[in-house]
Each structure stands twice: as structure tokens, then as C-alpha cells.
Design an enzyme around this catalytic site. Structure first.
Site, PDB file in Angstrom:
ATOM      1  N   TYR A 149     -48.258  -1.177 -13.982  1.00  0.00           N
ATOM      2  CA  TYR A 149     -46.883  -0.654 -13.999  1.00  0.00           C
ATOM      3  C   TYR A 149     -46.474  -0.297 -15.426  1.00  0.00           C
ATOM      4  O   TYR A 149     -45.951   0.790 -15.686  1.00  0.00           O
ATOM      5  CB  TYR A 149     -45.928  -1.689 -13.404  1.00  0.00           C
ATOM      6  N   ASP A 203     -46.125  13.679  -1.037  1.00  0.00           N
ATOM      7  CA  ASP A 203     -46.827  12.582  -1.710  1.00  0.00           C
ATOM      8  C   ASP A 203     -47.024  13.048  -3.146  1.00  0.00           C
ATOM      9  O   ASP A 203     -47.813  13.968  -3.409  1.00  0.00           O
ATOM     10  CB  ASP A 203     -48.172  12.313  -1.034  1.00  0.00           C
TER      11      ASP A 203
HETATM   12  N1  LIG Z   1     -35.534  -1.344  -9.137  1.00  0.00           N
HETATM   13  C1  LIG Z   1     -35.684  -1.583 -10.417  1.00  0.00           C
HETATM   14  O1  LIG Z   1     -35.304  -2.636 -10.933  1.00  0.00           O
HETATM   15  C2  LIG Z   1     -36.334  -0.549 -11.305  1.00  0.00           C
HETATM   16  C3  LIG Z   1     -36.322  -0.800 -12.687  1.00  0.00           C
HETATM   17  C4  LIG Z   1     -36.893   0.147 -13.540  1.00  0.00           C
HETATM   18  C5  LIG Z   1     -37.424   1.303 -13.031  1.00  0.00           C
HETATM   19  N2  LIG Z   1     -37.437   1.534 -11.687  1.00  0.00           N
HETATM   20  C6  LIG Z   1     -38.012   2.784 -11.219  1.00  0.00           C
HETATM   21  O2  LIG Z   1     -37.034   3.528 -10.503  1.00  0.00           O
HETATM   22  C7  LIG Z   1     -37.678   4.333  -9.508  1.00  0.00           C
HETATM   23  C8  LIG Z   1     -37.039   4.087  -8.144  1.00  0.00           C
HETATM   24  O3  LIG Z   1     -37.209   2.724  -7.848  1.00  0.00           O
HETATM   25  P1  LIG Z   1     -36.489   1.998  -6.619  1.00  0.00           P
HETATM   26  O4  LIG Z   1     -36.176   0.634  -7.101  1.00  0.00           O
HETATM   27  O5  LIG Z   1     -35.413   2.860  -6.062  1.00  0.00           O
HETATM   28  O6  LIG Z   1     -37.720   1.915  -5.615  1.00  0.00           O
HETATM   29  P2  LIG Z   1     -37.790   1.833  -4.011  1.00  0.00           P
HETATM   30  O7  LIG Z   1     -39.051   1.091  -3.735  1.00  0.00           O
HETATM   31  O8  LIG Z   1     -36.507   1.333  -3.453  1.00  0.00           O
HETATM   32  O9  LIG Z   1     -37.952   3.377  -3.589  1.00  0.00           O
HETATM   33  C9  LIG Z   1     -39.080   4.125  -3.978  1.00  0.00           C
HETATM   34  C10 LIG Z   1     -39.181   5.372  -3.114  1.00  0.00           C
HETATM   35  O10 LIG Z   1     -40.369   6.094  -3.536  1.00  0.00           O
HETATM   36  C11 LIG Z   1     -41.076   6.500  -2.376  1.00  0.00           C
HETATM   37  N3  LIG Z   1     -42.494   6.683  -2.700  1.00  0.00           N
HETATM   38  C12 LIG Z   1     -43.415   5.731  -2.933  1.00  0.00           C
HETATM   39  N4  LIG Z   1     -44.622   6.305  -3.156  1.00  0.00           N
HETATM   40  C13 LIG Z   1     -44.440   7.653  -3.071  1.00  0.00           C
HETATM   41  C14 LIG Z   1     -45.293   8.767  -3.184  1.00  0.00           C
HETATM   42  N5  LIG Z   1     -46.614   8.625  -3.427  1.00  0.00           N
HETATM   43  N6  LIG Z   1     -44.770  10.011  -3.059  1.00  0.00           N
HETATM   44  C15 LIG Z   1     -43.445  10.170  -2.787  1.00  0.00           C
HETATM   45  N7  LIG Z   1     -42.590   9.145  -2.641  1.00  0.00           N
HETATM   46  C16 LIG Z   1     -43.075   7.890  -2.778  1.00  0.00           C
HETATM   47  C17 LIG Z   1     -40.838   5.398  -1.352  1.00  0.00           C
HETATM   48  O11 LIG Z   1     -41.085   5.865  -0.032  1.00  0.00           O
HETATM   49  C18 LIG Z   1     -39.371   5.070  -1.615  1.00  0.00           C
HETATM   50  O12 LIG Z   1     -38.512   5.898  -0.842  1.00  0.00           O
HETATM   51  C19 LIG Z   1     -39.166   3.983  -9.571  1.00  0.00           C
HETATM   52  O13 LIG Z   1     -39.850   4.939 -10.359  1.00  0.00           O
HETATM   53  C20 LIG Z   1     -39.168   2.626 -10.260  1.00  0.00           C
HETATM   54  O14 LIG Z   1     -40.382   2.373 -10.931  1.00  0.00           O
HETATM   55  C21 LIG Z   1     -36.891   0.620 -10.805  1.00  0.00           C
END
Ligand SMILES: NC(=O)c1ccc[n+]([C@@H]2O[C@H](COP(=O)([O-])OP(=O)(O)OC[C@H]3O[C@@H](n4cnc5c(N)ncnc54)[C@H](O)[C@@H]3O)[C@@H](O)[C@H]2O)c1
Length: 260
Positions: free
Chosen positions: A154, A63
Site C-alpha cells: 500500500y 477495472d
Molecule cells: N479510507 C481511508 O481512510 C483512506 C485513507 C487514505 C487514502 N484512501 C484512499 O482513498 C480511496 C478511496 O478509498 P475508500 O476508503 O473510499 O475505499 P472503499 O473500499 O470504500 O471503496 C473503493 C472503491 O474502489 C472500487 N475498486 C476496487 N478495485 C477496483 C478496480 N480494480 N477498478 C475499479 N474500481 C475498483 C471498489 O469497488 C470500491 O467501490 C482509495 O484510493 C484509498 O486508498 C482511503
């Protein structure tokens, strides 16, 4: 410099269980890096999948908002692998809530995961990276950390991460550790699921006219982890199809076509 990019021997990816984190982990496994998979969710199946494909990976319950968990995981990596050359602070959460609708608990949780998490992670990992001869830290921010975004928790967390990256780049250069941020635009993962209207409208502001593919973010992350970015630190790599740089006028010119 060799013909092919050289990647660190061991890299820890947070939020590796799904979405972009899992894609980064699979790609690292495919180039011969041992990937430490950190997540609150179980990553043992992904570790097996990477091994079955000829790579090497280990699952770590982490975490990111818990400083003690970071200490434990870094000790596990020191004991099992003896080195760490890369950290991808990818774990993140998002609740699309407008400014006045954002309650305290969402504000606090989002900042704890998206900003405190990478801070704890960098402090925990840097000494092992120093002892390993240096390395590369990639912080996954967002375009919401470069422009005003309607959802305050965010956006503040991602702007904070942009600044944290630059601060760490300055502080850790003496240990041979580079720190950069990646700023994805819209990428189709669980994070944006259930937001069809939001996505559809956003597409009209993206000059390239489409969402990003997960692999396109992975390519940016692997570049920053590799020796091909050896003089790059404290920088922001935006991977957004032109949204931040040109989204405003792209939409204006599209809506006023023929009457400019
Ligand atoms: N999807 C998008 O469009 C987008 C755009 C810009 C930035 N991001 C960033 O990219 C990153 C990945 O996003 P994603 O779209 O793959 O998200 P996702 O929701 O598909 O995956 C996120 C992962 O983080 C894990 N997680 C959540 N809280 C946690 C914690 N406290 N400790 C450890 N793990 C934890 C979840 O279990 C999950 O496996 C994030 O930081 C997100 O903010 C995503």
C-alpha cells in the site's frame, strides 16, 4: 473569476460505487457536473440516485488495472458526452499486512490497482481532456504516500502515485491539464473496517482527535477540480487532521504531559 467556483462539465470518478468515490460523485452531481461513474462494481443504482436528485450521471464498468477497459470507457465518454474536463483516480485497495508477511500476489495486485490504474487512466484520458480545452486530474494518494507506512504494498503504491502525479503535472501542463494528489488521513469507510484497534490507536496521534469525514475529502477534491485551484499543479493536499505534520509530537506530549 465568477462568485462561485466553476466545475468541469464532465468528470470521471473511479471507484465510484462506494466509500469516498461515491461521495465525490454525489457532490459533483449536485454542482451540475455530469459524472461518469467507473468501478468494477455496479454503479447504475448510484447513477439513478444522482439523476433523481436533479443531477446527471452515467455508469461505466471499469477495472482500472485493465488498460483495454480504460480505452473503452474513454471512447464511451467521447461518443456520449464529447468532452472530459476532470478525472478523479480514486479506486484503491488496501490489505494491512506487515512487511515480511506481504506475499507476491498482494504486492502485485495492490500496485496494479493503486498505481498502474492511475497511470493507464491518465494516458487514456489526457487526449480527450486536451481536446476539451484542458482540465484537472486528482489522484487519491494517502498519507501512506508521504510517510513510511508499515504495509509495504500500500505504501509503495501510494508513494508511487505521489510521484506519478508530479510527473504527469509536468508532462501535461502544455495541454492545460493540472494534476494534483490528495492525501487523506484516516477516514471511516469500508477500507478501514474491521480495524478497530488500529483506528483507536491511530486517533491518539491525530492532533484534531478524530477521523476525517468523507465530505472533508470531497471538499478537497472539488477544490482541485474547480477553477479556484487554477494555478495549482504538481501539489500535495494533505487532509489528515494534522497527523503527518504533528502526529509524532502530539503523541509524545500527550504521553509525557506534565513532565516535559
Ligand atoms: N479510507 C481511508 O481512510 C483512506 C485513507 C487514505 C487514502 N484512501 C484512499 O482513498 C480511496 C478511496 O478509498 P475508500 O476508503 O473510499 O475505499 P472503499 O473500499 O470504500 O471503496 C473503493 C472503491 O474502489 C472500487 N475498486 C476496487 N478495485 C477496483 C478496480 N480494480 N477498478 C475499479 N474500481 C475498483 C471498489 O469497488 C470500491 O467501490 C482509495 O484510493 C484509498 O486508498 C482511503
Amino acid at each position: 473569476m465568477s462568485d462561485r467556483p466553476v466545475y468541469p462539465g464532465v468528470v470521471l470518478v473511479t471507484g465510484a460505487a462506494s466509500g469516498m468515490g461515491a461521495a465525490h460523485a454525489r457532490a459533483l452531481g449536485a454542482v451540475g457536473t455530469h459524472v461518469c461513474l467507473g468501478d468494477i462494481a455496479d454503479t447504475s443504482e448510484l447513477a439513478r440516485e444522482i439523476a433523481a436528485a436533479g443531477g446527471s450521471a452515467s455508469a461505466h464498468t471499469l477495472d482500472v488495472a485493465d488498460r483495454g477497459a480504460w480505452t473503452r470507457v474513454i471512447e464511451e465518454i467521447r461518443a456520449d458526452r464529447g468532452e472530459l474536463g476532470g478525472l478523479v483516480n480514486n479506486a484503491g485497495i488496501s490489505r494491512r499486512l506487515e512487511f515480511m508477511d506481504t506475499p507476491d500476489d498482494i504486492w502485485e495486485k495492490t500496485l496494479r490497482v493503486n498505481l498502474f490504474g492511475p497511470f493507464y487512466g491518465i494516458q487514456a484520458a489526457a487526449p480527450l481532456m486536451r481536446d476539451s480545452g484542458g482540465g484537472s486530474i486528482v489522484n487519491i494518494s494517502s498519507i501512506s504516500g508521504q510517510i513510511g507506512y508499515f504495509s509495504p504494498a500500500y505504501s509503495a503504491s501510494k508513494w508511487g502515485l505521489t510521484g506519478l502525479s508530479k510527473s504527469a503535472a509536468g508532462g501535461l501542463a502544455k495541454w492545460g491539464i493540472r494534476v494534483n494528489s490528495v492525501h487523506p488521513g484516516l477516514v471511516g469507510t469500508a477500507l478501514v473496517s474491521g480495524s478497530g484497534a488500529f483506528v483507536e490507536s491511530s486517533l491518539r496521534s491525530i492532533p484534531m482527535g478524530r477521523m476525517g469525514a468523507v465530505e472533508e475529502i470531497t471538499d478537497a477534491v472539488l477544490h482541485l477540480l474547480s477553477d479556484r485551484s487554477s494555478y495549482t499543479t504538481g501539489s500535495e493536499l494533505t487532509v489528515d487532521g494534522g497527523l503527518v505534520s504533528n502526529g509524532l509530537y502530539h503523541r509524545i506530549t500527550a504521553e509525557t504531559e506534565g513532565s516535559l
